[in-house]
Design an enzyme around this catalytic site. Sequence first.
Site, mmCIF file in Angstrom:
data_model
loop_
_atom_site.group_PDB
_atom_site.id
_atom_site.type_symbol
_atom_site.label_atom_id
_atom_site.label_comp_id
_atom_site.label_asym_id
_atom_site.label_seq_id
_atom_site.Cartn_x
_atom_site.Cartn_y
_atom_site.Cartn_z
ATOM 1 N N ARG A 88 29.479 53.283 20.412
ATOM 2 C CA ARG A 88 29.035 52.468 21.542
ATOM 3 C C ARG A 88 28.306 51.216 21.079
ATOM 4 N NH1 ARG A 88 26.767 55.246 25.427
ATOM 5 N NH2 ARG A 88 27.355 57.265 24.534
ATOM 6 N N CYS A 98 28.886 53.696 16.016
ATOM 7 C CA CYS A 98 30.345 53.752 15.894
ATOM 8 C C CYS A 98 31.008 54.042 17.240
ATOM 9 C CB CYS A 98 30.757 54.798 14.867
ATOM 10 S SG CYS A 98 30.156 56.459 15.223
ATOM 11 N N ALA A 125 35.762 66.922 -0.522
ATOM 12 C CA ALA A 125 34.754 65.856 -0.562
ATOM 13 C C ALA A 125 34.962 64.861 0.581
ATOM 14 C CB ALA A 125 34.804 65.132 -1.910
ATOM 15 N N GLY A 126 35.596 65.341 1.654
ATOM 16 C CA GLY A 126 35.857 64.466 2.797
ATOM 17 C C GLY A 126 34.707 64.430 3.784
ATOM 18 N N GLU A 127 34.990 63.888 4.954
ATOM 19 C CA GLU A 127 33.949 63.682 5.970
ATOM 20 C C GLU A 127 33.346 64.996 6.450
ATOM 21 O OE1 GLU A 127 33.540 61.741 10.453
ATOM 22 O OE2 GLU A 127 35.281 61.265 9.214
ATOM 23 N N THR A 128 34.192 66.009 6.665
ATOM 24 C CA THR A 128 33.679 67.293 7.156
ATOM 25 C C THR A 128 32.756 67.937 6.140
ATOM 26 O OG1 THR A 128 35.675 67.636 8.481
ATOM 27 C CG2 THR A 128 34.325 69.567 8.033
ATOM 28 N N ILE A 129 33.155 67.932 4.874
ATOM 29 C CA ILE A 129 32.304 68.499 3.828
ATOM 30 C C ILE A 129 31.002 67.705 3.706
ATOM 31 C CG2 ILE A 129 32.096 68.797 1.315
ATOM 32 C CD1 ILE A 129 33.623 71.045 2.678
ATOM 33 N N SER A 178 27.264 61.305 25.036
ATOM 34 C CA SER A 178 27.846 61.260 23.692
ATOM 35 C C SER A 178 29.218 61.916 23.646
ATOM 36 C CB SER A 178 26.918 61.959 22.689
ATOM 37 O OG SER A 178 25.704 61.261 22.564
ATOM 38 N N GLU A 201 24.436 65.917 21.284
ATOM 39 C CA GLU A 201 24.176 65.659 19.850
ATOM 40 C C GLU A 201 22.849 64.904 19.692
ATOM 41 O OE1 GLU A 201 24.353 62.651 18.123
ATOM 42 O OE2 GLU A 201 25.301 61.260 19.507
#
Length: 444
Positions: free
Chosen positions: A52, A50, A203-207, A117, A122
Amino acid sequence: MTILVLGINHKTASVALREKVAFSPEKRDLAFQQIAQSELAQSEVILSTCNRTEIYLHNKHISPEADQENQRWLEQCIQWFADVHQLDVDELRNCLYIKQNQSAVNHLMRVSCGLDSLVLGEPQILGQVKQAYQYSEDYCQAQHMPMSSEFSRLFQKTFSVAKRVRTETNIGNSAVSVAYAACSLARQIFEGLKDLNILLVGAGETIELVARHLLRHGVKKLMISNRTLARAELLVEKLEHNKYIQVLSLQQLQDGLNQADIVISSTGSPIVLITAEMVKQAQQKRRNAPMLIVDIAVPRDVDERVEKLDGVYHYTVDDLHSIIQRNLSEREKASKEAETIIDAEASDFFEWMKVHQFSNLIRTYRESAEQIRQDLLEKAVQAIGQNEDPETVLQELSYKLMNKLIHSPTQAMQAMMKQGSIQGLRSFSSALGIADKKERNPQK
């Protein structure tokens, strides 16, 4: 021979352009076919994430020097990159970085170690590089076109360097994302997570990232509470750990709190979802057993008064950001140590590649001479077997052997004479051990 990297990343290109140059599996296969058909390279690896898209090429026939042939080949590669994605070449060129040879080797190692990164250090990128390399290897084997030994060795060397950097520096020891920091905090407060009840709100990306971190650390009792049950259930499917996860509606949030040792909340709610009264009720049922509440929502999901309750450890997103900032400073220090390792390893690999390139030349030269010897020897043995005079046969053998062995060097010297390449002639003569007598025996 030369190694080339063409790429764009989050530093050089917008999301819109990065989306345009992403490689699906089908487009990657098409790219491999086109590269082989156009003879742009003998080996290639395409890294597409996502953040590179990078194309690594190895061409055995292009000089590493910055000559006209190299420049023409480079332009062909850039044009192909634009064409395969149906982009204007100038639009691509404006965002493109180009690295060759030792710079390319160094770049691959930096990328694989997480030094290039969005989140410094990471670890996920190393797995993505390994997958890209394996995809290329599998494709080569399926097409009966083995990857070049030099290119294969480069990636194997890169993986060992990444492991060394992880082992010898602290580049990956500190949390630098909100999700990871929340999980690290939980591991600091509780000795182990495996037997704890953990409630995630949202229920989003962080969770999702939090859940993945927790499951990776062996969590067996996970509850996810969300306003929209369907979205929570979809998240459970993505996590593929259904037997460890229970889905709750927001109406069941109190039930989840009553069981939870750890609560991590990240929703888009404009109002507080977890009140001090709700936590107080949960603590009464839990007999004030330690409860960690991490509120990473903005605006906040949790009433700040919960921190006054017995046994409750309450942290907000600001607390996590201060932890992350300290950890980033630690990673910055570690990255300098990693750069030193990478510079040395990249230099070592490139030196090996240069020697390996010429060792192939020496081996080919020796094999050619051996073939000449074998052919002439076979004819001489046949002649002696037919009762020809051995001395005459040996004379002819030695004469023909001399002529065949000096034929190519003689042509090379004649070409240099025509070009007036005096320095080339001197180097060549010295290599053949035939330096000018005056130079070898200067008058006293």
